[in-house]
Design an enzyme around this catalytic site. Structure first.
Site, PDB file in Angstrom:
ATOM      1  N   ASN A 448       0.800  -1.227   0.000  1.00 23.31           N
ATOM      2  CA  ASN A 448       0.000   0.000   0.000  1.00 23.31           C
ATOM      3  C   ASN A 448       0.827   1.268   0.000  1.00 23.31           C
ATOM      4  O   ASN A 448       0.673   2.134  -0.853  1.00 23.31           O
ATOM      5  CB  ASN A 448      -0.812   0.027   1.306  1.00 23.31           C
ATOM      6  CG  ASN A 448      -2.229  -0.372   1.032  1.00 23.31           C
ATOM      7  OD1 ASN A 448      -2.667  -0.321  -0.106  1.00 23.31           O
ATOM      8  ND2 ASN A 448      -2.944  -0.749   2.086  1.00 23.31           N
ATOM      9  N   ARG A 478      10.247 -10.571  -2.696  1.00 22.14           N
ATOM     10  CA  ARG A 478      10.443 -11.599  -3.719  1.00 22.14           C
ATOM     11  C   ARG A 478      11.347 -11.153  -4.868  1.00 22.14           C
ATOM     12  O   ARG A 478      12.107 -11.924  -5.399  1.00 22.14           O
ATOM     13  CB  ARG A 478       9.087 -12.031  -4.300  1.00 22.14           C
ATOM     14  CG  ARG A 478       8.124 -12.587  -3.252  1.00 22.14           C
ATOM     15  CD  ARG A 478       6.730 -12.731  -3.789  1.00 22.14           C
ATOM     16  NE  ARG A 478       6.166 -11.501  -4.279  1.00 22.14           N
ATOM     17  CZ  ARG A 478       5.668 -10.516  -3.504  1.00 22.14           C
ATOM     18  NH1 ARG A 478       5.666 -10.656  -2.188  1.00 22.14           N
ATOM     19  NH2 ARG A 478       5.190  -9.406  -4.029  1.00 22.14           N
ATOM     20  N   ASP A 645       1.552  -2.443  19.236  1.00 22.51           N
ATOM     21  CA  ASP A 645       1.880  -1.392  18.272  1.00 22.51           C
ATOM     22  C   ASP A 645       2.025  -0.037  18.984  1.00 22.51           C
ATOM     23  O   ASP A 645       2.924   0.747  18.691  1.00 22.51           O
ATOM     24  CB  ASP A 645       0.773  -1.347  17.213  1.00 22.51           C
ATOM     25  CG  ASP A 645       1.121  -0.408  16.085  1.00 22.51           C
ATOM     26  OD1 ASP A 645       2.223  -0.556  15.531  1.00 22.51           O
ATOM     27  OD2 ASP A 645       0.303   0.489  15.785  1.00 22.51           O
ATOM     28  N   LYS A 649       5.320   2.388  19.273  1.00 22.85           N
ATOM     29  CA  LYS A 649       5.335   3.812  18.921  1.00 22.85           C
ATOM     30  C   LYS A 649       5.828   4.660  20.094  1.00 22.85           C
ATOM     31  O   LYS A 649       6.528   5.664  19.898  1.00 22.85           O
ATOM     32  CB  LYS A 649       3.942   4.274  18.475  1.00 22.85           C
ATOM     33  CG  LYS A 649       3.590   3.743  17.080  1.00 22.85           C
ATOM     34  CD  LYS A 649       2.188   4.105  16.675  1.00 22.85           C
ATOM     35  CE  LYS A 649       1.878   3.594  15.291  1.00 22.85           C
ATOM     36  NZ  LYS A 649       0.445   3.537  15.013  1.00 22.85           N
ATOM     37  N   GLY A 767      -2.895   5.512   7.205  1.00 29.97           N
ATOM     38  CA  GLY A 767      -3.475   5.713   5.878  1.00 29.97           C
ATOM     39  C   GLY A 767      -2.357   5.832   4.873  1.00 29.97           C
ATOM     40  O   GLY A 767      -1.298   6.387   5.171  1.00 29.97           O
TER      41      GLY A 767
END
Ligand code: ADP
Ligand code: ASP
Ligand code: MG
Length: 796
Positions: A448, A478, A645, A649, A767
């Site tokens: 993304n 890969r 998470d 942070k 995002g």
């Protein structure tokens, strides 16, 4: 002093030639300024030769007169204009008795003009301008007490076709020698039959160097209206760079390309001579100007343009070449580098027919194209004299889409159907002459964020003034692609790659020249652990991947040390708060002298959404399912509920503050207690009612006290040390932690300067676009840290 004593041999190596162009003699004020320069520079009048152009636009007016005469039109309006401007000039420059004397001479010359123009005696008509300048300046100098007289160059300068008759011209010049300063007409001469001729527009520069050779001058100074030769026309390109020195070779090329700063043949008379050549400004005589040096390296870079050009093609040249035609036409004629048999020359459209006829007379069959072009030429500096264009220039040219392109190692010429806009010309000039050093981007991750980063890259490439951002390598877990084509879809780009081979990848990266940066947009711990190898290959680091900045303290510190040793940078602003400038704010406060005491906040968009939405009316696990369906959670939402998470942070922020901390030093109270997490998703799902009950109870308890639930990370920095924890808390509605939108992240910073009211940074903390945008912001920061470049030989 006798005439005999003033032979050219007598002043050999001592004479000074000063040439003043039309702009330097545009009005009475300029004539006075020139006279002042002469006073200063001609201490020994016998050694001083001046060459002058016609005042201001006089030659343009006389050309117009000739055109009108050729068309049989009435000459009066232009004649009146010429008469008015020259008479005013003389009146404003001289006092009596010289004024009347010169005006009388001017009247005689003007009276001859109509007949000469109608007879098509162009050179005799054009000679008026230079004659007036020479006469006027000599009289002005006399008024200032200097011994000076003027000399019509048609009395000595003999040109046979394109060749100066050196011996004859020198003899005739010697015969004319008189004491004092000689003010010589530029631009004009005579042919073997004694008829007037001109040396082509701008030809006074050439006259000056011809005279320089005839008198074996020590130096020829071209006084003009610019203080140097610039990388582009400074009147149209304000960013043009002045050069203090220009190589002989580059000055020749620039002149042959029709650039007005020097006439095309200016340099040829001084070839292999000791005479120095200098360009200076008569408007700023205190500046040292630009030296044209035979032995200098071609370090400068120039952009010059030509309007209304056509292409001329020939198969056989029969020994002729472009400079022969250029000299015959007094126009720029440029032989374009071609791969096929045809010879293609570029020349002004207005002389194309004349060129074809002239060539036909020499048995050369030429045809000219009907298309007209605007041409931009780039004289490359030695640093980039190679077959390929530098990436930055290539990208700029590609965007401007020329109709034709030509190049050899010294020169690139682009032909456009239309004139480039001022902005486009300025951009082209910028990338050709003030090169942005390349920074090589090695992008890891094609998910993304990776895809979005690449989508935003072309915009950043255009905006970034300091560096050319070159996508050098793209790889994922890969595959790897070297020099990917960012014009292609990402999937297509990756298809062109080969299987990832770590050794080959690092070897390739180590070979890349100039600054390079690994941009880690993966979630891979393995890649983070390999950072030292990338640093070894010379990479700066930009991480959106939290794994690197949260490695165990010893490994993390080792990376910092290596970076430090190699003077490399590491940016990771998107690892906490995505695009929100939290780390930047903390760093800035710190460097400005503030002391941060406490940071708290909501660092998980997922948990932020869940707790903002949860109102006790339905099961918390239903909401969790919904969040998963909306794509707000990790594939396994228990990862979000674990709080790990948030813990990471918080570690990132703690390390930004310079605290040395391990992940386990941060107390973690997961939202989903480990006892309820289950081994598998099914196991968890079966006992979700227990978790729902816990959440319901917590919500009710908060509700009863008018408080809200928030999952928060907190870091306190006190004298006693660092305290960090992550947990579910209850906060009043007025608290900055409560006043958020679902999905928001919020960072609340309390410091010495922000005591009463904290500094609050709030917004979407996840995002693809904000994260990829934040990575670009890191890249922009990195570029600012790196030194910039420009081609050398600048005027300081
Ligand atoms: P003069 O009247 O002194 O002969 P010109 O007008 O012929 O002067 O030439 C000087 C002009 O050349 C400058 O005013 C400038 O606008 C133009 N020019 C174009 N390119 C350059 C360049 N690369 N460096 C300096 N001047 C340039
Ligand atoms: N006066 C001539 C011209 O305008 C020659 C010169 O200025 O060099 O072209
Ligand atoms: Mg000129």
């Amino acid at each position: 002093m006798t005439t005999q004593a003033l032979t050219t041999a007598h002043w050999a190596g001592l004479a000074q030639v000063h040439k003043f162009g039309g702009t330097s003699l545009a009005d009475a004020g300029r004539f006075r300024a020139v006279a002042a320069i002469v006073q200063q520079h001609c201490a020994t009048p016998e050694q001083c030769w001046l060459v002058v152009s016609a005042p201001g636009k006089t030659t343009d007016q006389l050309c117009q007169l000739l055109d009108m005469a050729a068309r049989g039109e009435a000459l009066e309006p232009v004649l009146a204009e010429v008469q008015h401007s020259l008479t005013t000039l003389v009146q404003q420059s001289l006092t009596e008795p010289e004024q009347s004397d010169v005006l009388a001479q001017l009247q005689q010359w003007l009276a001859l003009l109509p007949e000469l123009a109608q007879a098509g005696r162009a050179a005799d008509v054009l000679a008026l301008g230079e004659s007036v300048s020479a006469l006027l300046l000599s009289r002005l100098l006399r008024q200032l007490g200097l011994a000076a007289d003027w000399l019509d160059s048609r009395q000595f300068l003999t040109v046979d076709g394109q060749q100066v008759r050196w011996d004859q011209s020198e003899q005739d010049l010697q015969a004319l020698c008189q004491p004092g300063i000689r003010v010589v007409t530029g631009f004009i001469g005579r042919d073997l039959a004694g008829n007037s001729l001109t040396l082509g527009r701008n030809g006074s520069d050439y006259s000056a160097t011809i005279l320089g050779r005839l008198v074996q001058a020590e130096q020829v100074t071209i006084w003009t209206d610019v203080d140097a030769i610039y990388s582009g026309d400074p009147r149209r390109l304000p960013a043009a760079v002045p050069y203090q020195q220009v190589s002989w070779r580059q000055a020749c090329l620039l002149a042959e390309l029709g650039n007005p700063v020097l006439h095309a043949r200016t340099l040829s008379p001084l070839h292999n001579s000791q005479t120095k050549l200098l360009v200076r400004s008569s408007f700023e005589p205190e500046r040292s100007g630009c030296h044209i040096l035979p032995d200098a390296d071609c370090l400068a870079s120039f952009v010059t343009d030509l309007h209304d050009m056509v292409l001329l093609s020939m198969h056989q040249l029969h020994g002729l070449n472009a400079s022969w035609l250029a000299n015959a036409l007094h126009q720029p004629v440029i032989a374009l580098p071609q791969s096929c048999d045809a010879h293609v020359w570029l020349l002004p459209a207005r002389v194309a027919d004349e060129a074809v006829q002239l060539l036909a007379r020499h048995q050369v069959h030429a045809v000219h194209d009907t298309s007209r072009y605007y041409a931009v030429a780039w004289l490359k500096p030695a640093q980039v004299q190679q077959a390929d264009l530098p990436a930055d220039v290539a990208a700029c040219v590609k965007r401007l889409a020329p109709a034709h392109r030509y190049q050899n190692h010294e020169l690139a010429i682009w032909l456009f159907d239309q004139e480039l806009s001022a902005v486009n010309l300025a951009q082209l000039h910028q990338c050709c002459t003030q090169p942005r050093p390349e920074i090589q981007l090695i992008v890891a991750g094609t998910g993304n964020v990776g895809a979005e980063f690449l989508r935003l890259l072309p915009g950043h490439q255009q905006r970034c003034h300091s560096h050319a951002l070159r996508l050098a390598v793209l790889f994922n877990s890969r595959q790897m692609v070297f020099e990917p084509d960012n014009g292609l879809e990402l999937a297509q780009q990756m298809q062109q790659g080969r299987p990832l081979d770590q050794k080959a990848l690092l070897a390739e990266i180590a070979q890349l020249k100039g600054p390079k940066v690994l941009i880690d947009l993966t979630p891979s711990q393995q890649l983070a652990e390999q950072y030292p190898a990338f640093i070894e290959a010379g990479c700066h680091l930009i991480s959106a991947n939290k794994q690197g900045v949260t490695l165990p303290e010893a490994e993390y510190q080792a990376i910092l040390d290596r970076l430090d040793q190699q003077q490399l940078h590491w940016y990771s602003t998107t690892t906490a708060g995505a695009g929100l400038p939290v780390q930047r704010a903390l760093q800035e406060l710190h460097s400005a002298g503030d002391q941060v005491r406490r940071i708290s906040g909501i660092f998980s968009g997922t948990l932020s959404w869940l707790l903002c939405q949860y109102d006790g009316s339905s099961a918390f696990s239903d909401l969790l399912l919904q969040a998963r369906e909306l794509g707000y959670t990790e594939p396994d939402p228990r990862e979000d509920l674990s709080g790990r998470d948030v813990q990471r942070k918080l570690l990132v922020l703690a390390r930004t503050m310079g605290c040395s901390l391990e992940l386990d030093d941060i107390a973690l109270e997961p939202l989903l207690p480990e006892s309820l997490a289950g081994d598998s998703w099914q196991a968890f799902w079966q006992q979700r009612a227990e978790f729902d009950a816990l959440m319901q109870a917590a919500w009710q308890q908060a509700q009863q006290q008018g408080l809200q639930l928030r999952y928060v990370g907190e870091l306190s920095l006190t004298e006693a040390g660092v305290q960090a924890r992550v947990r579910l808390v209850q906060v009043p509605a007025s608290d900055p932690l409560a006043a958020i939108l679902p999905c928001d992240n919020v960072f609340v910073i309390e410091s010495d300067w922000y005591q009463e009211l904290p500094l609050v940074i709030k917004g979407p903390g996840a995002g693809r676009t904000v994260t990829a945008g934040g990575v670009h912001a890191d890249l922009a920061q990195l570029c600012q840290q790196l030194p910039a470049a420009a081609y050398s030989s600048r005027l300081s």
